[in-house]
Design a protein around this motif. Structure first.
Motif, PDB file in Angstrom:
ATOM      1  N   GLU A 114       0.891  -1.217  -0.087  1.00  0.00           N
ATOM      2  CA  GLU A 114      -0.147   0.183  -0.012  1.00  0.00           C
ATOM      3  C   GLU A 114       0.897   1.230  -0.235  1.00  0.00           C
ATOM      4  O   GLU A 114       0.461   2.375  -0.666  1.00  0.00           O
ATOM      5  CB  GLU A 114      -0.993  -0.122   1.347  1.00  0.00           C
ATOM      6  CG  GLU A 114      -1.965  -1.187   1.053  1.00  0.00           C
ATOM      7  CD  GLU A 114      -3.320  -0.935   1.714  1.00  0.00           C
ATOM      8  OE1 GLU A 114      -3.622   0.294   2.584  1.00  0.00           O
ATOM      9  OE2 GLU A 114      -4.088  -1.619   1.381  1.00  0.00           O
ATOM     10  N   ILE A 115       1.869   1.278   0.792  1.00  0.00           N
ATOM     11  CA  ILE A 115       2.754   2.375   0.600  1.00  0.00           C
ATOM     12  C   ILE A 115       3.386   2.750  -0.538  1.00  0.00           C
ATOM     13  O   ILE A 115       3.218   3.789  -1.131  1.00  0.00           O
ATOM     14  CB  ILE A 115       4.047   2.235   1.804  1.00  0.00           C
ATOM     15  CG1 ILE A 115       3.413   2.030   3.162  1.00  0.00           C
ATOM     16  CG2 ILE A 115       5.132   3.153   1.330  1.00  0.00           C
ATOM     17  CD1 ILE A 115       4.560   1.694   4.150  1.00  0.00           C
ATOM     18  N   ASP A 140       0.335   3.844  -2.815  1.00  0.00           N
ATOM     19  CA  ASP A 140       0.272   5.471  -2.425  1.00  0.00           C
ATOM     20  C   ASP A 140       1.216   6.203  -3.180  1.00  0.00           C
ATOM     21  O   ASP A 140       0.577   7.360  -3.550  1.00  0.00           O
ATOM     22  CB  ASP A 140       0.089   5.657  -1.359  1.00  0.00           C
ATOM     23  CG  ASP A 140      -1.501   5.128  -0.290  1.00  0.00           C
ATOM     24  OD1 ASP A 140      -1.217   4.788   1.002  1.00  0.00           O
ATOM     25  OD2 ASP A 140      -2.304   4.744  -1.191  1.00  0.00           O
ATOM     26  N   PHE A 141       2.308   5.858  -3.344  1.00  0.00           N
ATOM     27  CA  PHE A 141       3.351   6.672  -3.487  1.00  0.00           C
ATOM     28  C   PHE A 141       3.302   7.059  -5.200  1.00  0.00           C
ATOM     29  O   PHE A 141       3.384   7.768  -5.784  1.00  0.00           O
ATOM     30  CB  PHE A 141       4.799   6.213  -3.360  1.00  0.00           C
ATOM     31  CG  PHE A 141       6.010   7.260  -3.439  1.00  0.00           C
ATOM     32  CD1 PHE A 141       6.690   7.453  -4.466  1.00  0.00           C
ATOM     33  CD2 PHE A 141       6.133   7.987  -2.276  1.00  0.00           C
ATOM     34  CE1 PHE A 141       7.686   8.422  -4.378  1.00  0.00           C
ATOM     35  CE2 PHE A 141       7.058   9.134  -2.327  1.00  0.00           C
ATOM     36  CZ  PHE A 141       7.771   9.259  -3.430  1.00  0.00           C
TER      37      PHE A 141
END
Lengths: 134, 407
Positions: free
Chosen positions: B77-78, B81-82
Motif C-alpha cells: 500500500e505504501i 500510494d506513492f
C-alpha cells in the motif's frame, strides 16, 4: 483556481501553504481560507464537499490561527492559544494516532490533538506532521 | 477455518501468481529505473515485498491454508500510494510510464498477498486498479490473467430476465431526415465499394455468429463479471457541468443504474473493456472489414441504461458500430456541414446544436436544409459512421454496443 485578495473577502494574505492538491491562506485578522480537493478532508470541511474551486473561510470567528502548514493531503492549524488542529489524510496517522480513518472537520466540529498542548510550532512533511511544544 | 475457495485454486491461478512474481523480481531493466526514482530504502522495501510474497506463496501451496501476511500488504500500500501520487500530479502526458508500471506490478503483488490470506474480493479489486491505472512491462498479461481466473471462481448462476423495451424518441419534425440504407451481409469487395461515397450505411447479418449476441445481457455480465471494477461516467452528458467519473464494480453499476431506475444517468462509455476484461474478448470477433486498412483498431464498449445521450460530435476515426443488445438511434450529419462546434479546445469536436430540441431550427436556422441521416439500430446491426461525420446517439433501451475505430 487563480485567487486574489477579492477571494479572501478583501483580507490581505499573511501566509500561504500548499499540499499536493489543496491550498491554505492565512489572512490578517487570523482567518484561514482553504480551496482545492477535499477528498480526504484536507480542507477542513465535511465529507459532502468534494472540493472547492474558490477559497472558503474555515472555523468560527473566535478561532485565531497563528500558523498553517500542509502535507500532501492533510492540513495543520496552530492557534494563538497554542492548540493544534489537524485534518485530512490519516492513513499513516498524520493527523491522529487514535482514529482509523481520515479526519474531516465541520465548521462546527473541531478535532483537537489531545497530546499536543502548548504547541509553538508545526510543520508538515508530505506524509507526516511535526510539532514542538513549550 | 473452512477454506471455501479451494475449489477455485485452479492450478492456473497459482501458476500465474508464481510466474508473475518471478518475472517482476527478475526484470532488471525495471529495477534499474527504480533506483533512479527512489533511494535505496524504498528499493529495499520493494525487493523485500517481492521476496516475501514468493515465500508466502510457497507456504500457501505447501500448507494448503491461508497465510497471514499483513506486513506485505501494508508495504504494498505504501508503494501504491506513492505511485498513485506521481500518476495524479501534473499533466498525465508528463507522467513517466515507470510510475504506471510500478502501480501495475505492486497491484499484482498486493493481489497475490490478499488472495492467499483469504481476501478474494479485495484481491480482484487490486488487480482491476492495477489494470485501470497501470501499464504493463513489455505487454505481459499476468494481472489480466489473475483477474480473469479469480472472477471465474466468483461466477454465479443467472437467468435472463431483462428484455430490452424500446422507448423511441422522435427527432424534431423540422429536421430534413434521410433514412440510412441497409445492406445484407456484403462481401469484403462490396464493402470497399460501399465505403467510396463516404456516407453511412448499415450492414445486417455480419455479427450474428458472435457468442455475445446470444449470451450478453445485464444478468450475464453481473453474474459472470460482477466483481470487476470499471470507470463509469455519471451525468446526463459529457458537456454538462455535473459530469464526473466514478469507479464501481459491474455488479454495483448494473444493480443501481441498469436494472433499476436511478435519479442520475450513468454510462460505461468509450471504454476499452476487452483490453481490461480479456475473457469477454472470446464473445466477439474482430471484423474483417476493419482490415481494409493496416491501421491499429481501437475497440470500445458502450454499455448503459435507456436514455444515455452522446451529444452531436465527430471522431478522428472511421467507425464500425456494432449493436449487440438493445436499441440505439443515430442522427448523423455530413463532415462538410458547419455544426457550430464549441470554441473551447477540449470541445472542438462537439457541436453546440441540440438536434433533439423542438426549437433546433429556430436557434440554428441553417439546420433546416442540412440532411440528417437517421437510423435505429437493433441487435446484430452494424453501422458504418464515416470519418469526421457528426453523430448524435441516444439509447432507446438498455444497450450494449461494441465500436471498432480505425483510420
Amino acid at each position: 483556481a487563480v485567487v486574489s485578495t477579492q477571494s479572501t473577502g478583501g483580507l490581505k494574505v499573511k501566509n500561504i501553504a500548499a499540499g499536493y492538491w489543496h491550498c491554505l491562506a492565512l489572512t490578517e485578522f487570523d482567518v484561514v481560507y482553504a480551496w482545492g480537493w477535499n477528498n480526504k478532508g484536507q480542507l477542513g470541511l465535511s465529507r459532502e464537499n468534494a472540493m472547492e474551486n474558490m477559497p472558503v473561510p474555515l472555523f468560527e470567528e473566535d478561532m485565531e490561527i497563528d500558523y498553517i502548514s500542509c502535507g500532501r493531503s492533510h492540513s495543520a492549524f496552530l492557534t494563538k492559544d497554542k492548540s493544534l488542529y489537524l485534518c485530512g489524510w490519516n492513513k499513516y496517522k498524520q493527523c491522529s494516532e487514535d482514529a482509523n480513518e481520515d479526519i474531516y472537520l465541520d465548521n462546527r466540529l473541531k478535532v483537537n490533538t489531545p497530546s499536543a498542548t502548548d504547541v509553538v510550532d508545526v510543520v508538515c512533511g508530505p506524509w507526516s506532521t511535526y510539532f514542538t511544544t513549550d | 477455518m473452512l477454506f471455501c475457495h479451494k475449489k477455485y485454486d485452479s492450478h492456473r491461478l497459482i501458476e500465474v501468481f508464481e510466474k508473475g512474481t518471478c518475472f517482476y523480481s527478475q526484470e532488471n531493466a525495471f529495477h534499474q529505473r527504480f533506483v533512479e526514482f527512489f533511494c535505496s530504502k524504498e528499493k529495499f522495501i520493494f525487493d523485500c515485498v517481492l521476496a516475501s510474497t514468493i515465500k508466502c506463496l510457497q507456504k500457501y501451496q505447501d500448507d494448503r491454508k491461508e497465510v497471514e501476511n499483513q506486513t506485505n500488504i501494508n508495504q504494498c500500500e505504501i508503494l501504491i500510494d506513492f505511485a498513485w501520487e506521481k500518476i495524479n500530479i501534473g499533466h498525465w502526458k508528463d507522467v513517466d510510464v515507470f510510475w504506471r508500471k510500478l502501480y501495475r506490478i505492486i497491484s499484482f503483488i498486493k493481489c497475490v498477498n490478499l488472495y492467499i490470506s483469504g481476501g478474494v474480493i479485495d484481491a480482484i479489486k487490486s488487480c482491476d486498479m492495477g489494470l485501470i491505472m497501470g501499464a504493463p512491462i513489455r505487454e505481459e498479461l499476468f494481472t489480466h490473467e489473475a483477474a480473469d481466473v479469480i472472477s471465474l471462481g466468483l461466477s454465479k448462476e443467472y437467468t435472463n430476465i431483462h428484455v430490452p423495451t424500446k422507448r423511441y424518441v422522435i427527432p424534431p419534425r423540422s429536421l430534413n431526415i434521410k433514412e440510412v440504407p441497409s445492406i445484407n451481409s456484403p462481401s469484403l469487395q462490396y464493402f470497399m465499394e460501399l465505403l467510396e461515397p463516404g456516407t453511412p450505411f448499415v450492414m445486417k447479418n455480419i455479427i450474428s455468429h458472435w457468442p455475445a449476441i446470444k449470451k450478453w445481457s445485464p444478468e450475464f455480465l453481473r453474474s459472470k463479471h460482477g466483481c470487476r471494477t470499471v470507470p463509469v461516467e455519471i451525468g446526463s452528458s459529457y458537456v454538462s457541468e455535473h459530469w464526473s467519473q466514478k469507479l464501481m464494480t459491474l455488479d454495483e453499476y448494473i444493480s443501481d443504474y441498469i436494472l433499476s431506475k436511478s435519479d442520475s444517468i450513468a454510462y460505461l462509455a468509450q471504454y476499452e473493456l476487452f483490453k481490461h476484461i480479456t475473457r469477454l474478448k472470446e464473445d466477439i470477433s474482430p471484423l474483417d472489414y476493419c482490415a481494409v486498412s493496416n491501421s491499429e483498431v481501437v475497440t470500445n464498449c458502450w454499455f448503459g441504461p435507456e436514455g444515455t445521450v452522446s451529444p452531436l460530435h465527430h471522431d478522428h476515426y472511421q467507425n464500425l458500430f456494432c449493436q449487440v443488445y438493445g436499441y440505439k438511434r443515430f442522427i448523423m450529419y455530413d463532415r462538410a456541414d458547419d455544426m457550430h462546434p464549441h470554441q473551447h479546445h477540449l470541445l472542438k469536436n462537439t457541436s453546440q446544436v441540440d438536434v433533439e430540441s423542438p426549437t433546433v431550427t429556430e436557434e440554428f436556422p441553417d439546420m433546416k436544409e442540412k440532411v440528417a441521416w437517421v437510423v435505429e439500430l437493433g441487435p446484430g446491426d452494424v453501422l458504418y459512421v464515416p470519418l469526421h461525420w457528426w453523430h448524435h446517439v441516444r439509447s432507446l433501451s438498455v444497450s450494449f454496443s461494441v465500436s471498432f475505430w480505425w483510420k
